[in-house]
Design a protein around this motif. Structure first.
Motif, PDB file in Angstrom:
ATOM      1  N   GLY A   1       1.752  -9.680  -7.327  1.00 62.48           N
ATOM      2  CA  GLY A   1       2.970  -9.080  -7.995  1.00 62.48           C
ATOM      3  C   GLY A   1       2.881  -7.414  -7.917  1.00 62.48           C
ATOM      4  O   GLY A   1       1.728  -7.073  -6.883  1.00 62.48           O
ATOM      5  N   PRO A   2       3.586  -6.744  -8.548  1.00 58.52           N
ATOM      6  CA  PRO A   2       3.584  -5.231  -8.073  1.00 58.52           C
ATOM      7  C   PRO A   2       2.289  -4.716  -8.650  1.00 58.52           C
ATOM      8  O   PRO A   2       1.885  -3.862  -7.821  1.00 58.52           O
ATOM      9  CB  PRO A   2       4.589  -4.721  -9.261  1.00 58.52           C
ATOM     10  CG  PRO A   2       5.559  -5.655  -9.398  1.00 58.52           C
ATOM     11  CD  PRO A   2       4.928  -7.082  -9.568  1.00 58.52           C
ATOM     12  N   VAL A   3       1.574  -5.008  -9.793  1.00 55.89           N
ATOM     13  CA  VAL A   3       0.249  -4.492  -9.966  1.00 55.89           C
ATOM     14  C   VAL A   3      -0.782  -4.920  -8.959  1.00 55.89           C
ATOM     15  O   VAL A   3      -1.507  -3.878  -8.506  1.00 55.89           O
ATOM     16  CB  VAL A   3      -0.046  -5.000 -11.539  1.00 55.89           C
ATOM     17  CG1 VAL A   3      -1.531  -4.410 -11.786  1.00 55.89           C
ATOM     18  CG2 VAL A   3       0.749  -4.230 -12.631  1.00 55.89           C
ATOM     19  N   GLY A   4      -0.954  -6.170  -8.676  1.00 55.14           N
ATOM     20  CA  GLY A   4      -1.834  -6.511  -7.797  1.00 55.14           C
ATOM     21  C   GLY A   4      -1.707  -6.004  -6.395  1.00 55.14           C
ATOM     22  O   GLY A   4      -2.637  -5.735  -5.553  1.00 55.14           O
ATOM     23  N   SER A   5      -0.291  -5.887  -6.149  1.00 51.16           N
ATOM     24  CA  SER A   5      -0.034  -5.626  -4.687  1.00 51.16           C
ATOM     25  C   SER A   5      -0.109  -4.119  -4.391  1.00 51.16           C
ATOM     26  O   SER A   5      -1.058  -3.858  -3.545  1.00 51.16           O
ATOM     27  CB  SER A   5       1.634  -5.914  -4.216  1.00 51.16           C
ATOM     28  OG  SER A   5       1.605  -7.062  -4.341  1.00 51.16           O
TER      29      SER A   5
ATOM     30  N   GLY B   1       2.961  -6.791   5.365  1.00 48.98           N
ATOM     31  CA  GLY B   1       1.533  -6.411   4.764  1.00 48.98           C
ATOM     32  C   GLY B   1       1.824  -5.998   3.485  1.00 48.98           C
ATOM     33  O   GLY B   1       2.775  -6.299   2.580  1.00 48.98           O
ATOM     34  N   LEU B   2       0.916  -5.143   2.979  1.00 49.27           N
ATOM     35  CA  LEU B   2       0.896  -4.536   1.688  1.00 49.27           C
ATOM     36  C   LEU B   2       1.557  -2.962   1.653  1.00 49.27           C
ATOM     37  O   LEU B   2       0.870  -2.273   2.061  1.00 49.27           O
ATOM     38  CB  LEU B   2      -0.348  -4.625   0.894  1.00 49.27           C
ATOM     39  CG  LEU B   2      -0.845  -6.020   0.372  1.00 49.27           C
ATOM     40  CD1 LEU B   2      -2.147  -5.756  -0.205  1.00 49.27           C
ATOM     41  CD2 LEU B   2       0.029  -6.737  -0.594  1.00 49.27           C
ATOM     42  N   GLN B   3       2.640  -2.892   1.418  1.00 50.16           N
ATOM     43  CA  GLN B   3       3.546  -1.591   1.541  1.00 50.16           C
ATOM     44  C   GLN B   3       3.918  -1.103   0.405  1.00 50.16           C
ATOM     45  O   GLN B   3       4.898  -2.016  -0.394  1.00 50.16           O
ATOM     46  CB  GLN B   3       4.599  -1.714   2.770  1.00 50.16           C
ATOM     47  CG  GLN B   3       4.256  -1.999   4.284  1.00 50.16           C
ATOM     48  CD  GLN B   3       5.362  -1.625   5.147  1.00 50.16           C
ATOM     49  OE1 GLN B   3       6.064  -0.881   5.092  1.00 50.16           O
ATOM     50  NE2 GLN B   3       5.589  -2.704   6.197  1.00 50.16           N
ATOM     51  N   VAL B   4       3.728   0.200   0.099  1.00 52.28           N
ATOM     52  CA  VAL B   4       3.922   0.640  -1.235  1.00 52.28           C
ATOM     53  C   VAL B   4       4.961   1.968  -0.933  1.00 52.28           C
ATOM     54  O   VAL B   4       4.680   2.882  -0.296  1.00 52.28           O
ATOM     55  CB  VAL B   4       3.014   1.090  -1.954  1.00 52.28           C
ATOM     56  CG1 VAL B   4       3.297   1.660  -3.451  1.00 52.28           C
ATOM     57  CG2 VAL B   4       2.049  -0.168  -2.355  1.00 52.28           C
TER      58      VAL B   4
ATOM     59  N   GLU C   1      10.391  -5.388  -3.856  1.00 53.16           N
ATOM     60  CA  GLU C   1      11.897  -5.431  -3.420  1.00 53.16           C
ATOM     61  C   GLU C   1      12.047  -6.579  -2.492  1.00 53.16           C
ATOM     62  O   GLU C   1      11.232  -7.367  -2.159  1.00 53.16           O
ATOM     63  CB  GLU C   1      11.925  -4.297  -2.325  1.00 53.16           C
ATOM     64  CG  GLU C   1      11.638  -2.836  -3.126  1.00 53.16           C
ATOM     65  CD  GLU C   1      12.874  -2.498  -3.976  1.00 53.16           C
ATOM     66  OE1 GLU C   1      13.919  -3.296  -4.294  1.00 53.16           O
ATOM     67  OE2 GLU C   1      12.604  -1.598  -4.916  1.00 53.16           O
ATOM     68  N   GLU C   2      13.510  -6.878  -2.080  1.00 62.14           N
ATOM     69  CA  GLU C   2      13.698  -8.276  -1.157  1.00 62.14           C
ATOM     70  C   GLU C   2      13.202  -7.924   0.131  1.00 62.14           C
ATOM     71  O   GLU C   2      12.856  -9.167   0.524  1.00 62.14           O
ATOM     72  CB  GLU C   2      15.253  -8.095  -1.104  1.00 62.14           C
ATOM     73  CG  GLU C   2      15.980  -8.465  -2.343  1.00 62.14           C
ATOM     74  CD  GLU C   2      17.424  -8.639  -2.053  1.00 62.14           C
ATOM     75  OE1 GLU C   2      18.035  -8.595  -1.002  1.00 62.14           O
ATOM     76  OE2 GLU C   2      18.264  -8.846  -3.143  1.00 62.14           O
ATOM     77  N   ASP C   3      12.830  -7.025   0.749  1.00 63.32           N
ATOM     78  CA  ASP C   3      11.961  -6.822   2.086  1.00 63.32           C
ATOM     79  C   ASP C   3      10.489  -7.228   1.928  1.00 63.32           C
ATOM     80  O   ASP C   3       9.947  -6.820   2.852  1.00 63.32           O
ATOM     81  CB  ASP C   3      12.608  -5.546   2.617  1.00 63.32           C
ATOM     82  CG  ASP C   3      11.954  -4.331   2.071  1.00 63.32           C
ATOM     83  OD1 ASP C   3      11.248  -4.601   0.972  1.00 63.32           O
ATOM     84  OD2 ASP C   3      12.139  -3.396   2.694  1.00 63.32           O
ATOM     85  N   GLY C   4      10.051  -7.349   0.563  1.00 63.39           N
ATOM     86  CA  GLY C   4       8.585  -7.413   0.550  1.00 63.39           C
ATOM     87  C   GLY C   4       7.656  -6.216   0.192  1.00 63.39           C
ATOM     88  O   GLY C   4       6.723  -6.422  -0.384  1.00 63.39           O
ATOM     89  N   ARG C   5       8.317  -5.162   0.393  1.00 66.52           N
ATOM     90  CA  ARG C   5       7.860  -4.020  -0.025  1.00 66.52           C
ATOM     91  C   ARG C   5       7.779  -3.726  -1.479  1.00 66.52           C
ATOM     92  O   ARG C   5       8.348  -4.386  -2.110  1.00 66.52           O
ATOM     93  CB  ARG C   5       8.295  -2.623   0.513  1.00 66.52           C
ATOM     94  CG  ARG C   5       8.353  -2.576   2.216  1.00 66.52           C
ATOM     95  CD  ARG C   5       9.148  -1.382   2.651  1.00 66.52           C
ATOM     96  NE  ARG C   5      10.295  -1.123   2.306  1.00 66.52           N
ATOM     97  CZ  ARG C   5      11.121  -0.105   2.162  1.00 66.52           C
ATOM     98  NH1 ARG C   5      10.578   0.901   3.017  1.00 66.52           N
ATOM     99  NH2 ARG C   5      12.391  -0.071   1.969  1.00 66.52           N
TER     100      ARG C   5
END
Length: 249
Positions: free
Chosen positions: A14-18, A48-51, A139-143
């Motif tokens: 989720g957000p925290v882990g990502s 990937g993991l994009q913030v 977000e819907e795009d995975g970021r």
């Protein structure tokens, strides 16, 4: 010849882990993300993991696992548990079966005492607690949109003999922009209680009134109620020996 560092594993994408995983990957660590949501795993495999948002971080490619069992063959040196706290009852017994015996298990969650639940399953010297002072949304795009960050985050052991190890981890995260402090076993519980005071004062208030935390502190009537709840929480903390100073409210 220096051996290659073992990977780290993050259970809960989720957000925290990502956000945590993105910073570790950005700092050069090999990261394994574990999540039972096939949709979230597919997103990570694609982008990937994009913030984005408060911080912009792009972690290098990470390995994604859709269940815990394959983690047995990966040999991580540290496992960060970033699920909701209520998931621990089912998660911890399964994690015992796959985590290396020497792995450090870090409860990177909200609430009072999830690290003690982990210590009931793992040796106490192998358990630590993390406190994340940031939030975001996938977000819907995975970021992941990092909506706010009030540094620092904290890491603390249950056995202070591991404090130096956590300090090295904190330094690594800081090098990627996720400011983190390693603190003692007493201080980590103290800071966990401090965050719990805020959550207990605002979560139910916001849920019942349909406002955000920011709005609750801006509207006069909800702010007054929040202040009363916060004072009560600080009084309870004082009775437990946790004192945060005159400016804590």
């Amino acid at each position: 010849m220096t051996s290659k560092p073992r990977p780290i594993a993050i259970v809960g994408a989720g957000p925290v882990g990502s956000i945590l995983g993105a910073h570790f990957a950005n700092a050069g660590r090999d990261v394994i993300m574990v999540d039972t949501s096939a949709a979230r795993c597919t997103q990570i495999e694609r982008v990937g993991l994009q913030v984005v948002g408060t911080q912009t971080v792009s972690g290098r490619p990470v390995k994604v696992l859709r269940e815990l069992a394959p983690l047995r063959d990966e040999g991580p040196d540290t496992v960060y548990v970033c699920t909701k706290t209520w998931a621990l009852k089912g998660l911890l017994p399964a994690l015992v079966e796959v985590a290396p015996e020497d792995a450090l298990i870090v409860s990177y969650q909200n609430g009072i005492g999830p690290e003690e639940d982990a210590a009931a399953q793992f040796p106490r010297a192998h358990v630590a607690r993390g406190i994340a002072n940031y939030a975001g949304a996938v977000e819907e795009d995975g970021r992941v949109n990092m909506q706010w960050f009030t540094p620092p985050n904290f890491l603390g052991p249950l056995d202070d003999a591991r404090l130096d190890e956590l300090q090295r981890i904190a330094t690594q995260l800081g090098s990627s922009g996720l400011e983190t402090q390693a603190i003692s076993s007493f201080e980590i519980k103290k800071m966990a209680f401090f965050k719990a005071i805020l959550n207990s004062a605002l979560n139910a208030l916001c849920a019942s009134s349909g406002v955000t935390m920011r709005q609750a502190m801006a509207y006069r009537h909800t702010r007054t109620m929040a202040q009363r709840l916060l004072r009560e929480g600080l009084s309870v903390a004082s009775a437990l020996g946790y004192h945060y100073g005159e400016d804590s409210l």
